[in-house]
Motif scaffolding. Sequence first.
Motif, mmCIF file in Angstrom:
data_model
loop_
_atom_site.group_PDB
_atom_site.id
_atom_site.type_symbol
_atom_site.label_atom_id
_atom_site.label_comp_id
_atom_site.label_asym_id
_atom_site.label_seq_id
_atom_site.Cartn_x
_atom_site.Cartn_y
_atom_site.Cartn_z
ATOM 1 N N GLU A 12 29.348 -32.395 -48.302
ATOM 2 C CA GLU A 12 29.222 -33.882 -47.535
ATOM 3 C C GLU A 12 27.554 -34.125 -47.201
ATOM 4 O OE1 GLU A 12 30.788 -36.848 -45.191
ATOM 5 O OE2 GLU A 12 31.900 -35.415 -46.536
ATOM 6 N N TYR A 13 26.801 -33.158 -46.998
ATOM 7 C CA TYR A 13 25.577 -33.089 -46.880
ATOM 8 C C TYR A 13 24.742 -33.791 -47.889
ATOM 9 C CZ TYR A 13 20.332 -31.657 -46.331
ATOM 10 O OH TYR A 13 19.217 -31.608 -46.217
ATOM 11 N N ILE A 14 25.242 -33.301 -49.141
ATOM 12 C CA ILE A 14 24.537 -33.950 -50.415
ATOM 13 C C ILE A 14 25.111 -35.400 -50.491
ATOM 14 C CG2 ILE A 14 24.675 -33.716 -52.848
ATOM 15 C CD1 ILE A 14 24.895 -30.528 -52.345
ATOM 16 N N ASP A 15 26.220 -35.520 -50.426
ATOM 17 C CA ASP A 15 26.824 -36.797 -50.430
ATOM 18 C C ASP A 15 26.256 -37.895 -49.473
ATOM 19 O OD1 ASP A 15 28.350 -36.030 -52.335
ATOM 20 O OD2 ASP A 15 30.311 -36.027 -51.121
ATOM 21 N N LEU A 16 25.718 -37.516 -48.224
ATOM 22 C CA LEU A 16 25.239 -38.253 -47.460
ATOM 23 C C LEU A 16 23.577 -38.308 -47.733
ATOM 24 C CD1 LEU A 16 27.137 -37.266 -44.248
ATOM 25 C CD2 LEU A 16 27.156 -39.365 -45.626
ATOM 26 N N GLY A 17 23.014 -37.962 -48.735
ATOM 27 C CA GLY A 17 21.606 -38.331 -49.161
ATOM 28 C C GLY A 17 20.966 -36.973 -48.440
ATOM 29 N N ARG A 18 21.383 -36.054 -48.227
ATOM 30 C CA ARG A 18 20.595 -34.796 -48.031
ATOM 31 C C ARG A 18 19.979 -35.314 -46.497
ATOM 32 N NH1 ARG A 18 20.260 -30.944 -51.900
ATOM 33 N NH2 ARG A 18 20.982 -31.521 -53.881
ATOM 34 N N SER A 19 20.850 -35.842 -45.448
ATOM 35 C CA SER A 19 20.392 -36.119 -44.236
ATOM 36 C C SER A 19 21.293 -35.277 -43.356
ATOM 37 C CB SER A 19 20.515 -37.626 -44.008
ATOM 38 O OG SER A 19 20.345 -37.975 -42.583
ATOM 39 N N SER A 20 20.454 -34.495 -42.509
ATOM 40 C CA SER A 20 20.990 -33.769 -41.187
ATOM 41 C C SER A 20 21.605 -34.516 -40.246
ATOM 42 C CB SER A 20 19.933 -32.787 -40.895
ATOM 43 O OG SER A 20 19.593 -31.932 -41.775
ATOM 44 N N GLU A 21 20.852 -35.726 -39.916
ATOM 45 C CA GLU A 21 21.136 -36.534 -38.849
ATOM 46 C C GLU A 21 22.425 -37.420 -39.296
ATOM 47 O OE1 GLU A 21 18.142 -36.809 -40.460
ATOM 48 O OE2 GLU A 21 16.892 -35.958 -38.581
ATOM 49 N N ARG A 22 22.541 -37.765 -40.639
ATOM 50 C CA ARG A 22 23.846 -38.470 -41.059
ATOM 51 C C ARG A 22 25.032 -37.627 -41.074
ATOM 52 N NH1 ARG A 22 23.289 -41.815 -46.455
ATOM 53 N NH2 ARG A 22 25.483 -42.369 -45.688
ATOM 54 N N LEU A 23 24.808 -36.378 -41.455
ATOM 55 C CA LEU A 23 25.830 -35.278 -41.241
ATOM 56 C C LEU A 23 26.193 -35.076 -40.061
ATOM 57 C CD1 LEU A 23 27.622 -33.044 -42.866
ATOM 58 C CD2 LEU A 23 25.744 -31.593 -42.556
ATOM 59 N N LEU A 24 25.320 -35.061 -39.062
ATOM 60 C CA LEU A 24 25.647 -34.582 -37.698
ATOM 61 C C LEU A 24 26.452 -35.808 -37.031
ATOM 62 C CD1 LEU A 24 25.664 -32.661 -35.425
ATOM 63 C CD2 LEU A 24 23.359 -33.464 -34.897
ATOM 64 N N GLY A 25 26.205 -37.043 -37.484
ATOM 65 C CA GLY A 25 26.798 -38.276 -37.091
ATOM 66 C C GLY A 25 28.012 -38.289 -37.805
ATOM 67 N N GLU A 26 28.453 -37.918 -39.042
ATOM 68 C CA GLU A 26 29.674 -37.880 -39.599
ATOM 69 C C GLU A 26 30.570 -36.778 -39.121
ATOM 70 O OE1 GLU A 26 31.188 -39.914 -42.235
ATOM 71 O OE2 GLU A 26 29.426 -41.177 -42.047
ATOM 72 N N ILE A 27 30.224 -35.560 -38.824
ATOM 73 C CA ILE A 27 31.079 -34.691 -38.591
ATOM 74 C C ILE A 27 31.186 -34.453 -36.875
ATOM 75 C CG2 ILE A 27 30.605 -33.077 -40.582
ATOM 76 C CD1 ILE A 27 29.195 -31.391 -38.592
ATOM 77 N N GLY A 28 30.277 -35.090 -35.981
ATOM 78 C CA GLY A 28 30.087 -34.995 -34.729
ATOM 79 C C GLY A 28 30.385 -33.479 -34.328
ATOM 80 N N PHE A 29 31.372 -33.232 -33.248
ATOM 81 C CA PHE A 29 31.398 -31.928 -32.926
ATOM 82 C C PHE A 29 32.810 -31.470 -32.920
ATOM 83 C CE2 PHE A 29 29.557 -28.583 -30.284
ATOM 84 C CZ PHE A 29 28.479 -29.036 -29.868
ATOM 85 N N PRO A 30 32.951 -30.915 -34.230
ATOM 86 C CA PRO A 30 34.369 -30.688 -34.494
ATOM 87 C C PRO A 30 35.176 -29.602 -33.576
ATOM 88 C CG PRO A 30 33.082 -30.535 -36.536
ATOM 89 C CD PRO A 30 32.236 -30.579 -35.244
ATOM 90 N N PRO A 31 36.353 -29.900 -33.482
ATOM 91 C CA PRO A 31 36.720 -28.924 -32.436
ATOM 92 C C PRO A 31 37.059 -27.469 -32.794
ATOM 93 C CG PRO A 31 38.767 -30.026 -33.227
ATOM 94 C CD PRO A 31 37.285 -30.593 -33.961
ATOM 95 N N GLU A 32 37.011 -27.061 -34.136
ATOM 96 C CA GLU A 32 36.933 -25.815 -34.393
ATOM 97 C C GLU A 32 35.490 -25.152 -34.306
ATOM 98 O OE1 GLU A 32 36.412 -28.194 -38.040
ATOM 99 O OE2 GLU A 32 38.020 -28.099 -36.481
ATOM 100 N N ILE A 33 34.635 -25.871 -33.947
ATOM 101 C CA ILE A 33 33.291 -25.259 -33.863
ATOM 102 C C ILE A 33 33.064 -25.021 -32.297
ATOM 103 C CG2 ILE A 33 30.766 -25.891 -33.913
ATOM 104 C CD1 ILE A 33 31.996 -25.766 -36.521
ATOM 105 N N LYS A 34 32.555 -23.766 -31.983
ATOM 106 C CA LYS A 34 32.739 -23.101 -30.741
ATOM 107 C C LYS A 34 31.162 -22.863 -30.299
ATOM 108 C CE LYS A 34 36.940 -22.754 -30.489
ATOM 109 N NZ LYS A 34 37.757 -23.934 -29.905
#
Length: 117
Positions: A12-34
Amino acid sequence: MTYDYYKALIEEYIDLGRSSERLLGEIGFPPEIKWDGDGLIKAIGIIGAAADGSTKRLVSLSGLSMTSFARKFGLPYRSVQNWCSGGDNQRKPPDYLPILVGYVLIGEIPEAENGNI
């Protein structure tokens, strides 16, 4: 985090143009992340470094010296030094290595104090 989910985030990071900001915007705060916010930001940095094959960033994000990093992962110090040196003749690790190292580093990010965000 499962390895499959980790690999999907790298893709997903690669598909989003290698942008950390875009990746964070896309995944948000997934419920499985603690993790807390700092843990999530560190994980995003690790995902980016692993996808880019940046040993130098992985060493920095690990908080270890190059020597300790090499020992921890059973790598020759001189190889780690070459991978981190930069420049036009920069050597690169095998493609799989930063991905595996990143997965180990993500597994070491502590969970939020109460187990929830």
